[in-house]
Design an enzyme around this catalytic site. Sequence first.
Site, PDB file in Angstrom:
ATOM      1  N   ARG A   1     -46.934  -4.903 -28.506  1.00  0.00           N
ATOM      2  CA  ARG A   1     -47.202  -5.117 -29.944  1.00  0.00           C
ATOM      3  C   ARG A   1     -47.938  -6.433 -30.187  1.00  0.00           C
ATOM      4  NH1 ARG A   1     -42.500  -4.569 -34.054  1.00  0.00           N
ATOM      5  NH2 ARG A   1     -41.451  -5.939 -32.591  1.00  0.00           N
TER       6      ARG A   1
ATOM      7  N   ARG B   1     -45.278 -11.605 -31.397  1.00  0.00           N
ATOM      8  CA  ARG B   1     -44.168 -12.192 -32.137  1.00  0.00           C
ATOM      9  C   ARG B   1     -43.253 -12.989 -31.214  1.00  0.00           C
ATOM     10  NH1 ARG B   1     -41.666  -7.464 -35.913  1.00  0.00           N
ATOM     11  NH2 ARG B   1     -39.720  -8.307 -35.111  1.00  0.00           N
TER      12      ARG B   1
HETATM   13  P1  AP5 Z   1     -43.471  -1.277 -35.275  1.00  0.00           P
HETATM   14  O1  AP5 Z   1     -43.925  -0.373 -36.338  1.00  0.00           O
HETATM   15  O2  AP5 Z   1     -43.860  -2.716 -35.346  1.00  0.00           O
HETATM   16  O3  AP5 Z   1     -41.876  -1.132 -35.041  1.00  0.00           O
HETATM   17  P2  AP5 Z   1     -40.649  -1.568 -35.943  1.00  0.00           P
HETATM   18  O4  AP5 Z   1     -39.633  -0.486 -35.862  1.00  0.00           O
HETATM   19  O5  AP5 Z   1     -41.102  -1.988 -37.289  1.00  0.00           O
HETATM   20  O6  AP5 Z   1     -40.147  -2.774 -35.062  1.00  0.00           O
HETATM   21  P3  AP5 Z   1     -39.610  -4.215 -35.421  1.00  0.00           P
HETATM   22  O7  AP5 Z   1     -39.436  -4.892 -34.071  1.00  0.00           O
HETATM   23  O8  AP5 Z   1     -40.471  -4.911 -36.418  1.00  0.00           O
HETATM   24  O9  AP5 Z   1     -38.235  -3.912 -36.003  1.00  0.00           O
HETATM   25  P4  AP5 Z   1     -37.094  -4.889 -36.158  1.00  0.00           P
HETATM   26  O10 AP5 Z   1     -36.162  -4.118 -36.988  1.00  0.00           O
HETATM   27  O11 AP5 Z   1     -36.544  -5.433 -34.890  1.00  0.00           O
HETATM   28  O12 AP5 Z   1     -37.801  -6.171 -36.795  1.00  0.00           O
HETATM   29  P5  AP5 Z   1     -37.833  -6.777 -38.258  1.00  0.00           P
HETATM   30  O13 AP5 Z   1     -39.145  -7.366 -38.491  1.00  0.00           O
HETATM   31  O14 AP5 Z   1     -37.252  -5.823 -39.245  1.00  0.00           O
HETATM   32  O15 AP5 Z   1     -43.983  -0.649 -33.882  1.00  0.00           O
HETATM   33  C1  AP5 Z   1     -43.747  -1.306 -32.641  1.00  0.00           C
HETATM   34  C2  AP5 Z   1     -45.012  -1.173 -31.765  1.00  0.00           C
HETATM   35  O16 AP5 Z   1     -45.159   0.188 -31.387  1.00  0.00           O
HETATM   36  C3  AP5 Z   1     -46.318  -1.576 -32.461  1.00  0.00           C
HETATM   37  O17 AP5 Z   1     -47.138  -2.238 -31.543  1.00  0.00           O
HETATM   38  C4  AP5 Z   1     -46.937  -0.223 -32.880  1.00  0.00           C
HETATM   39  O18 AP5 Z   1     -48.347  -0.275 -32.892  1.00  0.00           O
HETATM   40  C5  AP5 Z   1     -46.421   0.707 -31.795  1.00  0.00           C
HETATM   41  N1  AP5 Z   1     -46.160   2.064 -32.285  1.00  0.00           N
HETATM   42  C6  AP5 Z   1     -45.589   2.443 -33.461  1.00  0.00           C
HETATM   43  N2  AP5 Z   1     -45.500   3.793 -33.552  1.00  0.00           N
HETATM   44  C7  AP5 Z   1     -46.021   4.267 -32.380  1.00  0.00           C
HETATM   45  C8  AP5 Z   1     -46.220   5.594 -31.852  1.00  0.00           C
HETATM   46  N3  AP5 Z   1     -45.844   6.699 -32.540  1.00  0.00           N
HETATM   47  N4  AP5 Z   1     -46.765   5.718 -30.628  1.00  0.00           N
HETATM   48  C9  AP5 Z   1     -47.141   4.618 -29.919  1.00  0.00           C
HETATM   49  N5  AP5 Z   1     -46.998   3.346 -30.356  1.00  0.00           N
HETATM   50  C10 AP5 Z   1     -46.445   3.183 -31.570  1.00  0.00           C
HETATM   51  O19 AP5 Z   1     -36.738  -7.936 -38.104  1.00  0.00           O
HETATM   52  C11 AP5 Z   1     -36.967  -9.064 -37.302  1.00  0.00           C
HETATM   53  C12 AP5 Z   1     -35.804 -10.031 -37.443  1.00  0.00           C
HETATM   54  O20 AP5 Z   1     -35.700 -10.470 -38.800  1.00  0.00           O
HETATM   55  C13 AP5 Z   1     -34.411  -9.475 -37.116  1.00  0.00           C
HETATM   56  O21 AP5 Z   1     -34.129  -9.525 -35.743  1.00  0.00           O
HETATM   57  C14 AP5 Z   1     -33.519 -10.389 -37.951  1.00  0.00           C
HETATM   58  O22 AP5 Z   1     -33.337 -11.638 -37.322  1.00  0.00           O
HETATM   59  C15 AP5 Z   1     -34.344 -10.605 -39.212  1.00  0.00           C
HETATM   60  N6  AP5 Z   1     -34.053  -9.602 -40.256  1.00  0.00           N
HETATM   61  C16 AP5 Z   1     -34.905  -8.680 -40.784  1.00  0.00           C
HETATM   62  N7  AP5 Z   1     -34.291  -7.931 -41.716  1.00  0.00           N
HETATM   63  C17 AP5 Z   1     -33.014  -8.390 -41.789  1.00  0.00           C
HETATM   64  C18 AP5 Z   1     -31.873  -8.011 -42.550  1.00  0.00           C
HETATM   65  N8  AP5 Z   1     -31.903  -7.000 -43.424  1.00  0.00           N
HETATM   66  N9  AP5 Z   1     -30.715  -8.699 -42.352  1.00  0.00           N
HETATM   67  C19 AP5 Z   1     -30.641  -9.725 -41.487  1.00  0.00           C
HETATM   68  N10 AP5 Z   1     -31.683 -10.127 -40.727  1.00  0.00           N
HETATM   69  C20 AP5 Z   1     -32.861  -9.462 -40.871  1.00  0.00           C
END
Ligand code: AP5
Length: 216
Positions: A127, A161
């Site tokens: 990613r 990231r």
């Molecule tokens: P992508 O779409 O980026 O995946 P994602 O599910 O959004 O993954 P994240 O890692 O962003 O999820 P997350 O929940 O860990 O992170 P968040 O930012 O919410 O796709 C991944 C990759 O695969 C990309 O390169 C894409 O191109 C590729 N891809 C997608 N679909 C594909 C397909 N079909 N085939 C092939 N490739 C594909 O959270 C980050 C941090 O923020 C957390 O750890 C926490 O510390 C904090 N945080 C966020 N929300 C909260 C909350 N509600 N409460 C507390 N802490 C929080």
Amino acid sequence: MRIVLVGPPGAGKGTQAAYLAENLAIPHISTGDLFRANISQGTALGVQAKEYMNAGHLVPDEVTIGMAEDRMTQEDAAGGFLLDGFPRNIGQAEALDGFLRTHDLKLDAVLDLEVPEDEVVKRIAGRRICRNDSSHVYHAEYSKPKTEGVCDDCGGELYQREDDSEETVRKRLAVYHSETEPIIDYYKAQGLVTTLSALGAVQEVTARAMQAIGRD
Ligand code: AP5
Ligand code: ZN
């Protein structure tokens, strides 16, 4: 419509949310993107969140719930929203239910994206995201930008990231299983959950999600 997307890190929530939000003409609300915007702007909230995020922990509910509620009460969210990464534990799910009750609103669907762990690892390892806007997401193999290292949408620089290091990803996965997965049963009890495979091409997954919400 009001939709919640659930799934492990790297499942493709952000990728799907971008297409679904556009198709449904509702805002994509990602707490991860909101935190990353605060970090790049150097706000107090960003300074606080960064420490938790880089360790793979959840940012405390006191910070997260208020931020999500502020976003859900903005004008563009009046007709519906797509939540990505919120709620992420039972406390946040209960807070969201309280928010919806207060505003006399209901969720329409919870989409649970299922993907095997080895695929998650591949997706996260490749990613790359945009410095200007972390919702501009690419993959070094599966979803390449036209020019290497440059965002197609805005010309911004693409980078990996900080919380995508192997060690932090392992922690994020463990936190997903222990804290976030229980919300799937919480919403199953409300009859809201559709589980769908997040394997296959991005467009195939979008089609499954649209079918799940009756918009195919
Ligand atoms: P992508 O779409 O980026 O995946 P994602 O599910 O959004 O993954 P994240 O890692 O962003 O999820 P997350 O929940 O860990 O992170 P968040 O930012 O919410 O796709 C991944 C990759 O695969 C990309 O390169 C894409 O191109 C590729 N891809 C997608 N679909 C594909 C397909 N079909 N085939 C092939 N490739 C594909 O959270 C980050 C941090 O923020 C957390 O750890 C926490 O510390 C904090 N945080 C966020 N929300 C909260 C909350 N509600 N409460 C507390 N802490 C929080
Ligand atoms: Zn960009």
